[in-house]
Scaffold this motif. Structure first.
Motif, PDB file in Angstrom:
ATOM      1  N   PHE A 214       0.701  -1.061  -0.040  1.00 32.02           N
ATOM      2  CA  PHE A 214      -0.045   0.190   0.021  1.00 32.02           C
ATOM      3  C   PHE A 214       0.889   1.369  -0.012  1.00 32.02           C
ATOM      4  N   ALA A 215       2.122   1.270   0.757  1.00 30.17           N
ATOM      5  CA  ALA A 215       2.778   2.541   0.967  1.00 30.17           C
ATOM      6  C   ALA A 215       3.872   2.825  -0.225  1.00 30.17           C
ATOM      7  N   ASP A 216       3.950   4.244  -0.502  1.00 26.38           N
ATOM      8  CA  ASP A 216       4.981   4.633  -1.138  1.00 26.38           C
ATOM      9  C   ASP A 216       6.361   4.765  -0.204  1.00 26.38           C
ATOM     10  N   ARG A 217       6.218   5.371   0.971  1.00 23.57           N
ATOM     11  CA  ARG A 217       7.256   5.324   1.919  1.00 23.57           C
ATOM     12  C   ARG A 217       6.961   4.931   3.302  1.00 23.57           C
ATOM     13  N   VAL A 218       7.848   4.356   3.823  1.00 20.27           N
ATOM     14  CA  VAL A 218       7.513   3.665   5.225  1.00 20.27           C
ATOM     15  C   VAL A 218       8.675   4.327   6.335  1.00 20.27           C
ATOM     16  N   LEU A 219       7.731   4.351   7.538  1.00 15.20           N
ATOM     17  CA  LEU A 219       8.544   4.865   8.901  1.00 15.20           C
ATOM     18  C   LEU A 219       8.186   3.652   9.631  1.00 15.20           C
ATOM     19  N   VAL A 220       9.314   3.597  10.468  1.00 16.82           N
ATOM     20  CA  VAL A 220       9.491   2.276  11.246  1.00 16.82           C
ATOM     21  C   VAL A 220       9.749   3.074  12.747  1.00 16.82           C
ATOM     22  N   MET A 221       8.552   2.838  13.680  1.00 19.30           N
ATOM     23  CA  MET A 221       8.581   3.449  14.916  1.00 19.30           C
ATOM     24  C   MET A 221       9.041   2.339  15.939  1.00 19.30           C
ATOM     25  N   TYR A 222       9.596   3.004  17.246  1.00 20.46           N
ATOM     26  CA  TYR A 222       9.932   1.903  18.176  1.00 20.46           C
ATOM     27  C   TYR A 222      10.051   2.747  19.382  1.00 20.46           C
ATOM     28  N   LEU A 223       9.198   2.277  20.485  1.00 17.79           N
ATOM     29  CA  LEU A 223       9.214   3.268  21.838  1.00 17.79           C
ATOM     30  C   LEU A 223       8.945   4.654  21.570  1.00 17.79           C
ATOM     31  N   GLY A 224       8.199   5.012  20.802  1.00 19.56           N
ATOM     32  CA  GLY A 224       7.868   6.471  20.692  1.00 19.56           C
ATOM     33  C   GLY A 224       8.520   7.410  19.705  1.00 19.56           C
ATOM     34  N   ARG A 225       9.535   6.675  19.110  1.00 17.44           N
ATOM     35  CA  ARG A 225      10.367   7.306  18.005  1.00 17.44           C
ATOM     36  C   ARG A 225      10.477   6.738  16.645  1.00 17.44           C
ATOM     37  N   ILE A 226      10.745   7.633  15.651  1.00 19.50           N
ATOM     38  CA  ILE A 226      10.988   6.822  14.425  1.00 19.50           C
ATOM     39  C   ILE A 226      12.350   6.606  14.352  1.00 19.50           C
ATOM     40  N   VAL A 227      12.767   5.035  13.881  1.00 18.51           N
ATOM     41  CA  VAL A 227      14.189   4.786  13.928  1.00 18.51           C
ATOM     42  C   VAL A 227      14.500   4.468  12.464  1.00 18.51           C
ATOM     43  N   GLU A 228      13.719   4.385  11.536  1.00 12.29           N
ATOM     44  CA  GLU A 228      14.242   4.446  10.161  1.00 12.29           C
ATOM     45  C   GLU A 228      13.081   4.820   9.221  1.00 12.29           C
ATOM     46  N   SER A 229      13.452   5.443   8.155  1.00 13.97           N
ATOM     47  CA  SER A 229      12.599   6.234   7.113  1.00 13.97           C
ATOM     48  C   SER A 229      13.218   5.983   5.779  1.00 13.97           C
ATOM     49  N   ALA A 230      12.189   5.194   4.939  1.00 14.31           N
ATOM     50  CA  ALA A 230      12.714   4.892   3.481  1.00 14.31           C
ATOM     51  C   ALA A 230      11.779   4.720   2.772  1.00 14.31           C
ATOM     52  N   ASP A 231      12.022   5.035   1.381  1.00 10.01           N
ATOM     53  CA  ASP A 231      11.035   4.424   0.335  1.00 10.01           C
ATOM     54  C   ASP A 231      10.848   2.784   0.485  1.00 10.01           C
ATOM     55  N   HIS A 232       9.835   2.260   0.034  1.00 13.58           N
ATOM     56  CA  HIS A 232       9.278   0.998   0.548  1.00 13.58           C
ATOM     57  C   HIS A 232      10.180   0.190  -0.436  1.00 13.58           C
ATOM     58  N   VAL A 233      10.845   0.297  -1.579  1.00 13.90           N
ATOM     59  CA  VAL A 233      11.469  -0.720  -2.279  1.00 13.90           C
ATOM     60  C   VAL A 233      12.944  -0.759  -1.594  1.00 13.90           C
ATOM     61  N   THR A 234      13.417   0.524  -1.092  1.00 12.65           N
ATOM     62  CA  THR A 234      14.777   0.502  -0.354  1.00 12.65           C
ATOM     63  C   THR A 234      14.444  -0.370   0.915  1.00 12.65           C
ATOM     64  N   LEU A 235      13.437  -0.035   1.559  1.00 14.99           N
ATOM     65  CA  LEU A 235      13.324  -0.670   2.877  1.00 14.99           C
ATOM     66  C   LEU A 235      13.453  -2.257   2.872  1.00 14.99           C
ATOM     67  N   TRP A 236      12.600  -2.828   1.901  1.00 18.79           N
ATOM     68  CA  TRP A 236      12.722  -4.276   1.769  1.00 18.79           C
ATOM     69  C   TRP A 236      13.940  -4.790   1.303  1.00 18.79           C
ATOM     70  N   ARG A 237      14.723  -4.017   0.262  1.00 15.51           N
ATOM     71  CA  ARG A 237      15.845  -4.484  -0.407  1.00 15.51           C
ATOM     72  C   ARG A 237      17.186  -4.442   0.743  1.00 15.51           C
ATOM     73  N   ASN A 238      17.132  -3.101   1.470  1.00 19.89           N
ATOM     74  CA  ASN A 238      18.386  -3.059   2.202  1.00 19.89           C
ATOM     75  C   ASN A 238      17.864  -2.469   3.452  1.00 19.89           C
ATOM     76  N   PRO A 239      17.143  -3.106   4.426  1.00 20.81           N
ATOM     77  CA  PRO A 239      16.825  -2.259   5.767  1.00 20.81           C
ATOM     78  C   PRO A 239      18.164  -2.001   6.455  1.00 20.81           C
TER      79      PRO A 239
END
Length: 311
Positions: A214-239
């Protein structure tokens, strides 16, 4: 170009028995016109609190929430009405988010009345227009929520959110309470509505397979903070962040013999350490620096961002 939604150093706190919990702790993000941003993380990481703060169902402790450049973070209830024509929310529970004592027609008509549309014919026209878009028959307007299935109720919840013609929808786990086949229908509906109405989405989910679709860009959240931000292609290929890699490793696969891997000890609710990286107690690659220094979210050369010393 000014982003449709811009959040800067947002913090939302709860106080209980003398203790303060920062459920959202210094979050900054943007959602641009016609963009779908996914927000993922385990239950308890603050995703829903962030969504409710953005639409001002919760008042932030600190920070700014800008819609088209206007800060709405401290507006009073009456002043918020104009802002809520721009941003609306779709809730997780299709059973609890609709008033069981009101007919569907009243549920859809009330927001129009509240926002000053006094012409009854115009209200009916807009109601029929939106129910047609979400494939709900006209006779449904005279029925009550309990007469519908979960998927139909969620369609009605989406219609209620869209009746004011907002430009941004905050979707808080909108398909997690539905069967898989119905999930696909609702996701396809949201994709079609985005194209037809020019919408933007902040799509909150704990299910990365849904966000990947569904998403163009993904933000990953942990304990109240964003720990990673990437376009969805990059996130799955190279987290880059070890938490993101663990989330991706836990996704079930249809490949023969491949099983999801649970690589994270403990739970997200163990609390925020007084110093150092808040993920270090569960991190499989933590080093001594992680115990003393909390890594900031830093931009990488490819435009993505990560909060990890080792990335």
């Amino acid at each position: 170009m000014i982003p449709l939604l811009s959040i800067e150093n947002l913090r939302t706190s709860y106080t209980s028995q003398g203790h303060t919990l920062h459920a959202v702790d210094g979050v900054s993000l943007e959602v641009r016109e016609h963009e779908t941003v996914g927000l993922v993380g385990e239950s308890g990481c603050g995703k829903s609190t962030l969504g409710k703060t953005i639409v001002r169902l919760l008042r932030p402790s600190e920070g700014a929430i800008r819609l088209n450049g206007e800060d709405i973070s401290q507006l009073k209830e009456r002043s918020l009405r104009t802002a809520r024509r721009t941003v609306q929310m779709v809730f997780q529970d299709p059973f609890g988010s609709l008033n069981p004592r009101q007919r569907i027609g009243t549920i859809l008509d009330t927001p129009l009345k509240v926002h000053g549309i006094n012409d009854a014919k115009e209200r009916l026209r807009r109601t029929l227009e939106i129910t047609n878009k979400i494939s709900i028959p006209q006779d449904a307007l005279q029925r009550y929520p309990h007469e519908f299935s979960g998927g139909q109720r969620q369609r009605i919840g989406i219609a209620r959110a869209l009746i004011l013609r907002p430009r941004l929808l905050v979707c808080d786990e909108p398909v997690s309470a539905l069967d898989l086949s119905i999930q696909a229908q609702i996701l396809n509906l949201l994709v079609d509505l985005k194209k037809d109405l020019g919408l933007s989405y902040l799509f909150i989910s704990h299910d990365l397979s849904v966000v990947r679709y569904f998403a163009d860009r993904v933000l990953v959240m942990y304990l109240g903070r964003i720990v990673e931000s990437a376009d969805h292609v990059t996130l799955w290929r190279n987290p880059r962040h070890p938490y993101t890699r663990a989330l991706l490793a836990s996704i079930p696969s249809l490949k023969l013999g491949k099983k999801p891997v649970n690589v994270l000890p403990g739970e997200v609710g163990q609390g925020v350490p007084e110093r150092g990286c808040r993920f270090r107690a569960r991190c499989p690659v933590a080093v001594q620096q992680c115990e003393t220094c909390d890594p900031p979210l830093r931009k990488l050369p490819d435009g993505n961002a990560v909060a990890c010393h080792l990335a």
